[in-house]
Design an enzyme around this catalytic site. Structure first.
Site, short mmCIF file in Angstrom:
data_model
loop_
_atom_site.label_atom_id
_atom_site.label_comp_id
_atom_site.label_asym_id
_atom_site.label_seq_id
_atom_site.Cartn_x
_atom_site.Cartn_y
_atom_site.Cartn_z
N SER A 45 0.59 -1.10 0.15
CA SER A 45 -0.02 0.01 -0.08
C SER A 45 0.87 1.20 -0.06
O SER A 45 0.43 2.33 -0.25
CB SER A 45 -1.05 0.20 1.23
OG SER A 45 -0.37 0.09 2.40
N HIS A 46 2.15 1.13 0.24
CA HIS A 46 3.06 2.20 0.16
C HIS A 46 4.24 1.90 -0.73
O HIS A 46 5.36 3.16 -0.79
CB HIS A 46 3.76 2.47 1.44
CG HIS A 46 2.43 2.94 2.66
ND1 HIS A 46 1.76 2.11 3.26
CD2 HIS A 46 2.32 4.19 3.16
CE1 HIS A 46 0.81 2.74 4.15
NE2 HIS A 46 1.15 4.06 4.01
N ASP A 186 -4.82 0.60 2.10
CA ASP A 186 -5.46 -0.72 2.29
C ASP A 186 -6.86 -0.73 1.70
O ASP A 186 -7.20 -1.78 0.95
CB ASP A 186 -5.11 -1.33 3.50
CG ASP A 186 -3.72 -1.78 3.87
OD1 ASP A 186 -2.99 -2.23 2.86
OD2 ASP A 186 -3.38 -1.72 4.92
#
Length: 335
Positions: A45-46, A186
């Site tokens: 997610s990053h 997320d």
């Protein structure tokens, strides 16, 4: 299908993308290292997922990819930084050594950051400090996406808290967690993959509980974790992140005139502590006593263990990327 590529190759591709979209070379280097590192460690997610949001902020003029931060020495134990509407990563790069020097001298040091866009995971910010022997605490606020406990509209950001602890001869103990029931990234990944969210994650635009990521993202809101307890921590992050740094609260961030922008310029506060100044015996030994007790109580995996395992695998075998995603990255990089 997936393809595994070396970390260095992914970093080079990301660097090329950000150079093409107006970043200075130092900023492009830091962004590439950060995002390739997140993907390497399985923090999807990053990782490359964040390319679109970063480019949207750059291309819309919401963020200055060439900004040079200003660092002020304001007290024996405190630094203050202005990110000049750039990314937060150059601020940390500039402040790291002076901050550690202050912590070594005083036993504790604080860095407050304003007008810097934090759009990455928190653990990469603080893990390096733990590797230098410091306890590190990070508090960050973001953009409004979380309804306060008992409330009816978005007010807080996901507002992560990061904490890193040095260990003798071992990887640091590090956790990085949102004060919301789930990180916003997320939720976006769940929408992309067509998955429902766990119960208790969010509400729709009418305030009704929902497990639909579309409903949360389109007019709804995330809930804080643990009801009023998570809500209190989210409030603390607003105070420690924004108020202390003199930056915007999550609910004050407005990018409506910059279509595609996604990066919040809230505030951040970082605190370093030299544990050897506080402990009357061996801090390192006492940490291992606690960790042994945690394992004996039945918890097999510590925070960051999975990231470290992913890191070892990715460095040995390459970083796995979906073929379509890799093709798009190469297109954006002009390769």
């Amino acid at each position: 299908m997936t393809t595994r590529i070396p970390y260095a190759e992914l970093e080079a591709l990301l660097r090329a993308i950000f150079l093409r979209h107006g970043c200075s070379e130092p900023v492009a280097d830091l962004l590439a290292q950060n995002m390739a590192g997140a993907e390497r460690d399985g923090a999807h997610s990053h990782g490359v997922f964040r390319i679109k949001g970063n480019l949207g902020s750059l291309d819309s003029g919401w963020l200055d990819g060439k900004a040079v931060p200003v660092l002020e020495d304001v007290a024996p134990g405190m630094l203050r930084a202005d990110g000049k509407n750039g990314f937060s990563l150059p601020v940390l790069a500039m402040a790291a050594e002076p901050l550690m020097d202050k912590a070594r001298t005083n036993g504790i040091a604080v860095l407050s950051v304003r007008k810097a866009h934090h759009f990455s995971a928190v653990w990469p910010d603080i893990e390096p400090f733990a590797r230098e022997g410091f306890l590190a605490l990070a508090t960050v606020n973001s953009m409004a996406s979380v309804v306060p406990h008992g409330g009816h509209r978005k007010l807080y950001g996901t507002n992560p808290l990061g904490f890193a602890v040095p260990r003798a001869g071992r990887d640091p103990l590090v956790f990085d967690q949102a004060s919301s029931a789930m990180a916003n990234g997320d939720v976006q990944i769940a929408r992309r993959e067509g998955r429902q969210l766990p119960e208790g994650t969010g509400i729709d635009r009418d305030g009704n509980p929902t497990t639909d990521p579309n409903a949360v993202l389109e007019g709804g809101a995330l809930l804080p974790f643990g009801g009023h307890k998570g809500s209190s921590i989210a409030m603390m992050m607003e105070i420690m992140g924004a108020a202390l740094a003199g930056s915007d609260y999550s609910f004050e961030i407005d990018w409506s005139n910059h279509p595609g922008a996604a990066t919040p310029h809230g505030g951040q506060t970082y605190i370093l502590i030299d544990p050897n100044r506080g402990a009357v015996n061996s801090f390192a030994d006492r940490i291992e006593v606690l960790i042994d007790a945690i394992h004996a109580a039945g918890q097999a995996r510590l925070p960051a263990d999975r990231r470290y395992a992913n890191r070892r695998d990715s460095l040995a075998n390459g970083i796995p990327l979906d073929d379509d995603v890799l093709a798009e990255i190469r297109r954006l990089a002009g390769s």
